[in-house]
Design a protein around this motif. Structure first.
Motif, PDB file in Angstrom:
ATOM      1  N   LEU A 158       0.868  -1.355   0.017  1.00 34.12           N
ATOM      2  CA  LEU A 158      -0.109  -0.114  -0.071  1.00 34.12           C
ATOM      3  C   LEU A 158       0.751   1.341   0.081  1.00 34.12           C
ATOM      4  O   LEU A 158       0.498   2.111  -0.546  1.00 34.12           O
ATOM      5  CB  LEU A 158      -0.950  -0.141   1.140  1.00 34.12           C
ATOM      6  CG  LEU A 158      -2.117  -0.935   1.218  1.00 34.12           C
ATOM      7  CD1 LEU A 158      -3.081  -0.753   2.357  1.00 34.12           C
ATOM      8  CD2 LEU A 158      -2.813  -1.079   0.002  1.00 34.12           C
ATOM      9  N   ALA A 159       2.130   1.306   0.758  1.00 32.38           N
ATOM     10  CA  ALA A 159       2.835   2.305   0.647  1.00 32.38           C
ATOM     11  C   ALA A 159       3.459   2.475  -0.514  1.00 32.38           C
ATOM     12  O   ALA A 159       3.603   3.777  -1.124  1.00 32.38           O
ATOM     13  CB  ALA A 159       3.938   2.137   1.803  1.00 32.38           C
ATOM     14  N   ALA A 160       3.907   1.560  -1.226  1.00 34.22           N
ATOM     15  CA  ALA A 160       4.372   1.767  -2.644  1.00 34.22           C
ATOM     16  C   ALA A 160       3.174   2.321  -3.966  1.00 34.22           C
ATOM     17  O   ALA A 160       3.699   3.068  -4.674  1.00 34.22           O
ATOM     18  CB  ALA A 160       4.754   0.328  -3.175  1.00 34.22           C
ATOM     19  N   ILE A 161       2.237   1.955  -3.456  1.00 30.10           N
ATOM     20  CA  ILE A 161       0.884   2.379  -4.116  1.00 30.10           C
ATOM     21  C   ILE A 161       0.800   3.898  -4.049  1.00 30.10           C
ATOM     22  O   ILE A 161       0.599   4.676  -5.066  1.00 30.10           O
ATOM     23  CB  ILE A 161      -0.364   1.611  -3.802  1.00 30.10           C
ATOM     24  CG1 ILE A 161      -0.364   0.257  -4.390  1.00 30.10           C
ATOM     25  CG2 ILE A 161      -1.587   2.271  -4.672  1.00 30.10           C
ATOM     26  CD1 ILE A 161      -1.470  -0.592  -3.955  1.00 30.10           C
ATOM     27  N   ALA A 162       0.847   4.229  -2.826  1.00 22.46           N
ATOM     28  CA  ALA A 162       0.471   5.657  -2.486  1.00 22.46           C
ATOM     29  C   ALA A 162       1.742   6.400  -2.938  1.00 22.46           C
ATOM     30  O   ALA A 162       1.714   7.361  -3.684  1.00 22.46           O
ATOM     31  CB  ALA A 162       0.802   5.902  -0.940  1.00 22.46           C
ATOM     32  N   GLU A 163       2.927   5.857  -2.984  1.00 24.79           N
ATOM     33  CA  GLU A 163       4.059   6.903  -3.523  1.00 24.79           C
ATOM     34  C   GLU A 163       3.836   6.668  -5.130  1.00 24.79           C
ATOM     35  O   GLU A 163       4.107   7.910  -5.561  1.00 24.79           O
ATOM     36  CB  GLU A 163       5.436   5.947  -3.208  1.00 24.79           C
ATOM     37  CG  GLU A 163       6.586   6.914  -3.556  1.00 24.79           C
ATOM     38  CD  GLU A 163       8.060   6.042  -3.403  1.00 24.79           C
ATOM     39  OE1 GLU A 163       7.978   4.822  -2.744  1.00 24.79           O
ATOM     40  OE2 GLU A 163       8.990   6.420  -3.849  1.00 24.79           O
ATOM     41  N   GLU A 164       3.523   5.822  -5.847  1.00 23.53           N
ATOM     42  CA  GLU A 164       3.377   5.750  -7.135  1.00 23.53           C
ATOM     43  C   GLU A 164       2.176   6.929  -7.519  1.00 23.53           C
ATOM     44  O   GLU A 164       2.106   7.381  -8.535  1.00 23.53           O
ATOM     45  CB  GLU A 164       3.008   4.535  -7.714  1.00 23.53           C
ATOM     46  CG  GLU A 164       3.043   4.483  -9.175  1.00 23.53           C
ATOM     47  CD  GLU A 164       3.493   3.157  -9.854  1.00 23.53           C
ATOM     48  OE1 GLU A 164       4.228   2.251  -9.080  1.00 23.53           O
ATOM     49  OE2 GLU A 164       2.722   2.716 -10.984  1.00 23.53           O
ATOM     50  N   MET A 165       1.073   7.033  -6.473  1.00 24.64           N
ATOM     51  CA  MET A 165      -0.029   7.666  -7.009  1.00 24.64           C
ATOM     52  C   MET A 165       0.453   9.349  -6.505  1.00 24.64           C
ATOM     53  O   MET A 165      -0.403   9.991  -7.026  1.00 24.64           O
ATOM     54  CB  MET A 165      -1.158   7.252  -6.041  1.00 24.64           C
ATOM     55  CG  MET A 165      -1.766   5.776  -6.676  1.00 24.64           C
ATOM     56  SD  MET A 165      -3.104   5.397  -5.720  1.00 24.64           S
ATOM     57  CE  MET A 165      -4.409   6.694  -5.766  1.00 24.64           C
ATOM     58  N   GLY A 166       1.197   9.520  -5.778  1.00 24.31           N
ATOM     59  CA  GLY A 166       1.587  10.904  -5.348  1.00 24.31           C
ATOM     60  C   GLY A 166       0.793  11.131  -4.242  1.00 24.31           C
ATOM     61  O   GLY A 166       0.487  12.270  -4.320  1.00 24.31           O
ATOM     62  N   VAL A 167       0.262  10.279  -3.384  1.00 21.73           N
ATOM     63  CA  VAL A 167      -0.443  10.616  -2.090  1.00 21.73           C
ATOM     64  C   VAL A 167       0.205  10.420  -0.852  1.00 21.73           C
ATOM     65  O   VAL A 167       1.203   9.359  -1.018  1.00 21.73           O
ATOM     66  CB  VAL A 167      -1.936   9.968  -2.152  1.00 21.73           C
ATOM     67  CG1 VAL A 167      -2.674  10.410  -3.250  1.00 21.73           C
ATOM     68  CG2 VAL A 167      -1.695   8.573  -2.064  1.00 21.73           C
TER      69      VAL A 167
END
Lengths: 192, 192
Positions: free
Chosen positions: A81-90
């Motif tokens: 989830l942290a990697a998703i957040a980073e890629e989404m810019g949130v």
């Protein structure tokens, strides 16, 4: 020698949630502890021993066919989830956005643990993993409510990080803070 | 894209059986057609939605713990049974000797199909494969009844050929002669 073996991978439950009514909202609400039954998490709209089949299994079943429910729980990894957040810019990723049931931390490459693996808590409650989950566009408007404009980035960012679907093999409590141990089938790869 | 995909591997059911009472005998009796339910094959002693856990899962559960039953059916391959027979030095291998529920032919490397694969008949009845089964010594005396002196060779000959355990995902008929199609999880290997 049994096929199912305990691994050294011991994680921890860091979040629990429940979707009360998916018609009303896809978002899951956070909980501290639940009593998991063979039907899943009580009050979870994705629960039940059986379910009407959906678009994801349309290759196998006409939509609405009664089948056993192997999607009682959506289990995801806090690292992914942290990697998703980073890629989404949130700043951070709220597991509620995707209707998650359980977030675990400490199990590497979580989305790709072998199908039929088990996650077992220290108190013995056990989830059987069906297989990898795949992201879709449905969480986009939920994400946009909290992080306007970011929803559309979710599906691509969640590729290979959407966690797994699972069902209850042994009933019992699940609580934030519980240790969770990964057990995997030890068989060699299929060689057709 | 869904995780569970249909393969080109289409086999056929060539034998069906049922163990009426495993205390009385491990041998399964041949049948032509059964109506599989979520509890398995009616009248099969290994059936049930749940079961008391056995020695095979003692790493996960104290013996006798109530768990969901993923061993309702023992599914084996006719090609692998023929290989076992050859290695044991017997003319042919009777699936009843090992209490088999279903014998399929035409699916390569059957014992090692991926965990969480599905076997689906043309009429839609569907079995979910838990994982590889592992041979034990229990069938030896059953085999010795029909092929005296050969029972002790079974366990080694059946290594990597003991088939899989499975449970019913969609209820319906299973009959000798039914086509059966293999569906597999399409995810990449776990890389911890």
């Amino acid at each position: 020698m049994p096929s199912l073996v305990k691994t050294e991978h011991v994680g921890r439950i860091v979040w629990l949630g429940r979707v009360p009514d998916r018609e009303a909202a896809l978002r899951s609400e956070a909980l501290k502890e639940v009593q998991a039954t063979y039907a899943g998490i009580p009050g979870e709209d994705h629960g039940g021993l059986t379910r009407p089949s959906c678009a994801r299994v349309v290759t196998q079943y006409p939509k609405g066919t009664e089948i056993r429910n192997v999607r009682q729980l959506s289990v995801v990894s806090s690292e992914e989830l942290a990697a998703i957040a980073e890629e989404m810019g949130v700043e951070s990723f709220d597991p509620g956005w995707i209707g998650a049931s359980v977030v675990v931390e400490g199990i590497p490459d979580f989305t790709h643990v072998p199908p039929s693996s088990r996650l077992q808590t220290g108190r013995g409650t056990t989830l059987t993993i069906d297989m990898e989950n795949r992201p879709c566009h449905l969480p986009a408007p939920v994400i946009d409510e909290d992080a306007p404009g970011h929803g559309k980035a979710f599906k691509a960012a969640a590729k290979d990080r959407r966690g797994v679907t699972a069902w209850v093999e042994r009933e019992g409590p699940l609580a934030v803070g519980d240790e969770i141990t990964l057990h995997v089938p030890s068989q060699r790869a299929w060689a057709p």
